[in-house]
Design a protein around this motif. Structure first.
Motif, PDB file in Angstrom:
ATOM      1  N   UNK A 109     -11.000   9.596  -5.446  1.00  0.00           N
ATOM      2  CA  UNK A 109     -10.501   8.621  -6.383  1.00  0.00           C
ATOM      3  C   UNK A 109      -9.299   8.956  -7.208  1.00  0.00           C
ATOM      4  N   UNK A 110      -9.270  10.374  -7.668  1.00  0.00           N
ATOM      5  CA  UNK A 110      -7.982  10.956  -8.483  1.00  0.00           C
ATOM      6  C   UNK A 110      -6.520  10.770  -7.674  1.00  0.00           C
ATOM      7  N   UNK A 111      -6.714  10.980  -6.361  1.00  0.00           N
ATOM      8  CA  UNK A 111      -5.609  10.934  -5.080  1.00  0.00           C
ATOM      9  C   UNK A 111      -5.233   9.464  -5.278  1.00  0.00           C
ATOM     10  N   UNK A 112      -6.176   8.782  -5.500  1.00  0.00           N
ATOM     11  CA  UNK A 112      -5.849   7.151  -5.163  1.00  0.00           C
ATOM     12  C   UNK A 112      -5.102   6.495  -6.173  1.00  0.00           C
ATOM     13  N   UNK A 113      -5.248   7.596  -7.415  1.00  0.00           N
ATOM     14  CA  UNK A 113      -4.253   6.852  -8.602  1.00  0.00           C
ATOM     15  C   UNK A 113      -2.786   6.957  -8.312  1.00  0.00           C
ATOM     16  N   UNK A 114      -2.465   7.443  -7.405  1.00  0.00           N
ATOM     17  CA  UNK A 114      -0.960   7.518  -7.089  1.00  0.00           C
ATOM     18  C   UNK A 114      -0.530   6.259  -6.488  1.00  0.00           C
ATOM     19  N   UNK A 115       0.528   5.324  -7.060  1.00  0.00           N
ATOM     20  CA  UNK A 115       0.706   4.229  -6.574  1.00  0.00           C
ATOM     21  C   UNK A 115       1.699   4.432  -5.220  1.00  0.00           C
ATOM     22  N   UNK A 116       1.063   5.011  -4.233  1.00  0.00           N
ATOM     23  CA  UNK A 116       1.872   5.245  -3.069  1.00  0.00           C
ATOM     24  C   UNK A 116       1.978   4.096  -2.151  1.00  0.00           C
ATOM     25  N   UNK A 117       1.186   2.818  -2.563  1.00  0.00           N
ATOM     26  CA  UNK A 117       1.463   1.458  -1.938  1.00  0.00           C
ATOM     27  C   UNK A 117       2.775   0.927  -2.424  1.00  0.00           C
ATOM     28  N   UNK A 118       3.465   1.338  -3.466  1.00  0.00           N
ATOM     29  CA  UNK A 118       4.877   0.843  -3.748  1.00  0.00           C
ATOM     30  C   UNK A 118       5.838   0.981  -2.290  1.00  0.00           C
ATOM     31  N   UNK A 119       5.587   2.173  -1.779  1.00  0.00           N
ATOM     32  CA  UNK A 119       6.387   2.370  -0.775  1.00  0.00           C
ATOM     33  C   UNK A 119       6.483   1.430   0.531  1.00  0.00           C
ATOM     34  N   UNK A 120       4.997   1.235   0.628  1.00  0.00           N
ATOM     35  CA  UNK A 120       4.526   0.156   1.681  1.00  0.00           C
ATOM     36  C   UNK A 120       5.083  -1.029   1.334  1.00  0.00           C
ATOM     37  N   UNK A 121       5.160  -1.415  -0.117  1.00  0.00           N
ATOM     38  CA  UNK A 121       5.566  -2.600  -0.563  1.00  0.00           C
ATOM     39  C   UNK A 121       6.963  -2.829  -0.641  1.00  0.00           C
ATOM     40  N   UNK A 122       7.866  -1.553  -0.572  1.00  0.00           N
ATOM     41  CA  UNK A 122       9.269  -1.722  -0.460  1.00  0.00           C
ATOM     42  C   UNK A 122       9.484  -2.144   0.983  1.00  0.00           C
ATOM     43  N   UNK A 123       8.880  -1.219   1.987  1.00  0.00           N
ATOM     44  CA  UNK A 123       9.431  -1.698   3.231  1.00  0.00           C
ATOM     45  C   UNK A 123       8.929  -3.130   3.593  1.00  0.00           C
ATOM     46  N   UNK A 124       7.943  -3.603   3.186  1.00  0.00           N
ATOM     47  CA  UNK A 124       7.720  -4.999   3.524  1.00  0.00           C
ATOM     48  C   UNK A 124       8.680  -5.980   2.941  1.00  0.00           C
ATOM     49  N   UNK A 125       9.135  -5.813   1.606  1.00  0.00           N
ATOM     50  CA  UNK A 125      10.157  -6.563   1.025  1.00  0.00           C
ATOM     51  C   UNK A 125      11.327  -6.521   1.656  1.00  0.00           C
ATOM     52  N   UNK A 126      11.924  -5.236   2.008  1.00  0.00           N
ATOM     53  CA  UNK A 126      13.284  -5.027   2.623  1.00  0.00           C
ATOM     54  C   UNK A 126      13.296  -5.606   3.939  1.00  0.00           C
ATOM     55  N   UNK A 127      12.262  -5.626   4.744  1.00  0.00           N
ATOM     56  CA  UNK A 127      12.105  -6.227   6.157  1.00  0.00           C
ATOM     57  C   UNK A 127      12.269  -7.617   6.012  1.00  0.00           C
ATOM     58  N   UNK A 128      11.684  -8.459   4.997  1.00  0.00           N
ATOM     59  CA  UNK A 128      11.724  -9.735   4.848  1.00  0.00           C
ATOM     60  C   UNK A 128      12.944 -10.231   4.398  1.00  0.00           C
ATOM     61  N   UNK A 129      13.531  -9.315   3.379  1.00  0.00           N
ATOM     62  CA  UNK A 129      14.844  -9.628   2.993  1.00  0.00           C
ATOM     63  C   UNK A 129      15.889  -9.766   3.935  1.00  0.00           C
ATOM     64  N   UNK A 130      15.689  -8.555   4.838  1.00  0.00           N
ATOM     65  CA  UNK A 130      16.683  -8.447   6.193  1.00  0.00           C
ATOM     66  C   UNK A 130      16.409  -9.674   7.172  1.00  0.00           C
ATOM     67  N   UNK A 131      15.298 -10.010   7.160  1.00  0.00           N
ATOM     68  CA  UNK A 131      15.046 -11.195   8.013  1.00  0.00           C
ATOM     69  C   UNK A 131      15.857 -12.530   7.456  1.00  0.00           C
TER      70      UNK A 131
END
Length: 834
Positions: A257-279
């Protein structure tokens, strides 16, 4: 393999190597082999992406949970880390393959003297000491001097940016990567393979230089800071767990649970946003090759650009024909241009603009950079077209003033003249007789259609432009002025060599146009701008621009440029128009706005969960979350941030993003954490007392036995029941409060406008409604509620949660609307904040 007798060569060294000598040198590593890749290995890429510090922690937790049979918990713990690792590895492997494939030389066959005869070999079979035959149309594949008394002309524009051919005589160096455009001779292979000019440029182009964007650095800072705080909190909580005798399973679940507090999903979101922007911007003329360039281009405040191929089309246009005699100058000039058998940029422009029919030439002198004129003999006489200073000694008329007034404007001036005699001497070599000027011919480099408008729009956006060209500084300055730039005093590249970094920085700051600049000087100019704090984009089309492209924050190549330049660039302009950078900037702003609001949502959730965990644990009321309940962040963070990023608007980036994040996240997390802890404590105490007093209905006891997997007679049944019941109430409150934060960040109406003004987009409001329905489905569907570790819907939960939610909204709205935190810490009293 075909061979032919070798011609006589003046230089004794041009006899060439024997087959045995060449084979020995090839075995000794002295061959012209293609340079090998210098980027990271596949194993290194996979290791650094998959086994990062954060992923390693998740994998250890996941393996332990699997060993304990907690398969759902294990999947939730490691799933996101694996997704991020795969995305990062795929992107880096793609970049590596592109860099490793870079080759400046086209690797076609070349002619080499071996054993006294000409032999066709592959370029990579040439060895140091070989003698190569060089003819017009051949690419130079090694470095070395021209041996015999012949003369050749080479096009070095790919290497230097200078568009004029360069004459080479005996002893002059021919550089690999250039192209022989005229003449015939022999070259000694002195530097081959990685030691050659082309090899060094290729190695430099393969160097991995990926800059993190400002937003990436901010997110990286936030994640690292969160990890530090989570580690400190984990140490305290696990120490307490050890003192209280927690089981191994509980310790592992707590760590997950404590390790899940790290907002690592932001990196995934960056990848999705960049890919969509590139398209999105691909359809506007910009092909993104480095995904973070979509956001990076938004921060650009200085654009450095070459002239030929970027500001200009590379074609010439006829500006003026001034007759100097009685001849119909325009028709004569048009006939001349259409009759040449070796057309060039000049004759092509003249033929397109002037009337005149082609005639069969009796003799022709093709244009060359050494002559600087061309000649044509027809039934109408002998005609010469050339540079005024090359023709002036043979003319009685002084044209200096007329020529100077036009060249000062950056125009190209030629003279058409009638020859009074033959165009060759007794040895059949080109020679000028007396000339009678017929017309002054004025041409201009053709500006791209959208250049003037694009430069004006860049200026409106606060973006400065600097022109770095291999051509004459005066010509470049005149073209820059035509394009709408304030050219000022142009500077020649050689003047930069004597300057140290401080002097260079001062010069670069005040100069717009640089001419006669070499690749190294372009790289120094870009580095100077970066030292000054500018965010630099470099636009180029030749190999001479590759080093500067690698040194800039954003490297931009033209589609019509060299393959090497395209491969090292972050963005390729498919229509050869840098106007495509403008929609790319708008798309980058959209990405920044979307990811910024996502950071608000992510960090509010992280801070809230952290505060609740600390509070509840310190109160000794069990642990408020299980790993499966953390999976509900899909509804509170994952889905909302994905859509909010997709729906973002191209608003100017927030220069104080981290400060505003703190001003929003701190008060909302404190209030939400306090209310959430109160909800948890109230339910925990209520359920514990109910079971202890024996007033709990039998139906409820049976349900809790199913939820916990324990029986009512087990020693820890009451604690487990109180924990899962309180966790359900906490999760319900936090989920609904998280949906409410979305309405505060994207308020659909005035009642929600505590943090910012209402937005016209109603999609976020509909998203919140959908999320509420989805959470209700989880709560009221036994299969889903069991999967997420929740009890079914219970009246005590709603009796406590719904009133708390109303009070929470009032408290958050008041604190945000009146900026209570700013007043408490004195933020509004800081200089520039009032």
């Amino acid at each position: 393999m075909e061979t032919s007798a070798a011609p006589d060569v003046d230089d004794a060294a041009a006899s060439g190597l024997s087959t045995q000598e060449a084979a020995a040198r090839l075995r000794a590593g002295e061959g012209n082999t293609a340079v090998s890749g210098s980027s990271r290995t596949y194993a290194t890429i996979l290791r650094t992406n998959v086994f990062s510090f954060y992923n390693t922690i998740l994998f250890v937790i996941g393996a332990t949970l699997l060993a304990l049979g907690r398969y759902n918990d294990a999947f939730v713990s490691v799933g996101l880390g694996l997704v991020n690792a795969v995305i990062g590895a795929v992107q880096e492997i793609g970049a590596k393959r592109k860099l490793d494939g870079l080759q400046l030389l086209d690797q076609k066959s070349v002619t080499v003297l071996r054993d006294g005869v000409e032999t066709e070999l592959a370029a990579d079979q040439v060895v140091r000491g070989d003698v190569l035959r060089v003819r017009a149309g051949d690419q130079i594949v090694v470095d070395g001097p021209l041996l015999d008394g012949g003369r050749v002309e080479t096009d070095e524009s790919l290497l230097t940016g200078e568009s004029d051919p360069v004459a080479k005589a005996q002893g002059d160096d021919l550089r690999s990567g250039s192209l022989c455009v005229a003449g015939d001779g022999h070259q000694l292979a002195r530097d081959v393979g990685a030691a050659s000019h082309a090899g060094r440029l290729t190695l430099e182009a393969r160097r991995v230089t990926t800059d993190k964007t400002p937003l990436q650095r901010r997110i990286d800072f936030v994640v690292r800071l969160t990890m530090v705080l989570v580690l400190l909190m984990s140490g305290a909580i696990l120490a307490q767990a050890a003192l209280e005798g927690f089981t191994l399973l509980r310790v592992v679940q707590t760590t997950a649970v404590l390790s899940g507090l790290v907002p690592y999903g932001l990196f995934f979101l960056i990848a999705v946003a960049y890919t969509r922007g590139a398209a999105r911007i691909a359809g506007r003329g910009a092909l993104v090759q480095q995904v973070n360039a979509v956001e990076s281009v938004t921060h650009v405040d200085v654009v450095c650009t070459d002239k030929t191929g970027t500001l200009t089309t590379g074609r010439l246009t006829l500006k003026e024909v001034e007759p100097l005699g009685g001849t119909d100058a325009e028709r004569t000039l048009g006939r001349f241009a259409r009759s040449v058998t070796t057309p060039n940029l000049t004759t092509t422009a003249l033929a397109a603009a002037l009337p005149g029919d082609a005639v069969e030439p009796r003799d022709e002198i093709p244009f060359s950079s050494s002559l600087r004129w061309s000649g044509l003999v027809t039934v109408d006489g002998a005609w010469v077209l050339g540079a005024p200073d090359a023709l002036a000694p043979h003319m009685a008329t002084d044209l200096a003033d007329a020529v100077a007034s036009r060249t000062a404007l950056g125009l190209r001036v030629l003279v058409l003249a009638r020859a009074d005699g033959p165009l060759r001497d007794r040895n059949d070599r080109p020679s000028l007789p007396s000339l009678e000027p017929v017309a002054l011919v004025v041409l201009a480099d053709e500006l791209r259609d959208d250049v003037v408008d694009s430069i004006a729009r860049f200026r409106e956006n606060g973006v400065a432009l600097k022109v770095l060209s291999g051509d004459d500084p005066r010509t470049v300055a005149a073209l820059a002025t035509q394009a709408g730039l304030d050219a000022g005093d142009p500077v020649a590249g050689p003047d930069l060599d004597a300057l140290d970094d401080d002097a260079l920085d001062r010069l670069v700051a005040r100069t717009t146009v640089f001419g006669r600049v070499a690749p190294e000087q372009k790289e120094r100019i870009v580095a100077s701008l970066r030292r000054r704090g500018d965010y630099v984009a470099m636009i180029g089309d030749g190999v001479n621009d590759a080093r500067a492209l690698k040194g800039a924050h954003v490297g931009v190549a033209m589609r019509s440029g060299s393959a090497v330049t395209q491969d090292v660039a972050d963005i390729v302009l498919v229509d050869d128009s840098f106007a495509a950078l403008l929609p790319a900037q708008a798309e980058g702003r959209r990405i920044i706005d979307g990811l910024a609001v996502s950071m608000y949502v992510f960090l509010a959730r992280v801070a809230t969960q952290g505060l609740v965990i600390l509070t509840v644990t310190m109160l000794g009321l069990g642990f408020p979350y299980s790993p499966t309940q953390v999976g509900l962040t899909l509804l509170t963070v994952g889905v909302p941030t994905f859509f909010l990023t997709m729906w973002a608007r191209p608003e100017p980036p927030d220069p104080n993003l981290l400060g505003n994040l703190a001003r929003f996240v701190v008060p909302t997390a404190l209030i939400t954490g306090a209310f959430g802890s109160a909800v948890y404590a109230a339910l925990y105490v209520s359920i514990s007392k109910g079971f202890s007093s024996g007033r709990t209905p039998a139906e409820a006891v049976e349900q809790f036995q199913r939820y916990t997997g324990l029986t009512a007679t087990d020693a820890d049944f009451v604690e487990a029941s109180a924990t899962i019941g309180a966790q359900t109430g906490l999760s319900t409150f936090v989920c609904l409060a998280s949906f409410g934060l979305i309405l505060l960040l994207r308020p659909p109406a005035r009642i929600f406008a505590a943090w910012r003004d209402p937005v016209p987009d109603r999609r976020p409001a509909w998203l919140v409604a959908g999320l509420v329905v989805a959470f209700a489905a989880v709560l009221f569907t036994p299969v889903l509620s069991d999967y997420f570790g929740l009890t079914g819907p219970a009246r005590p939960v709603f009796v406590i949660v719904l009133p708390a939610l109303g009070l929470w909204f009032v408290a958050v709205s008041v604190v945000l609307r009146f900026r209570v935190l700013d007043r408490v810490i004195g933020y509004d009293q800081l200089p520039g904040k009032r």
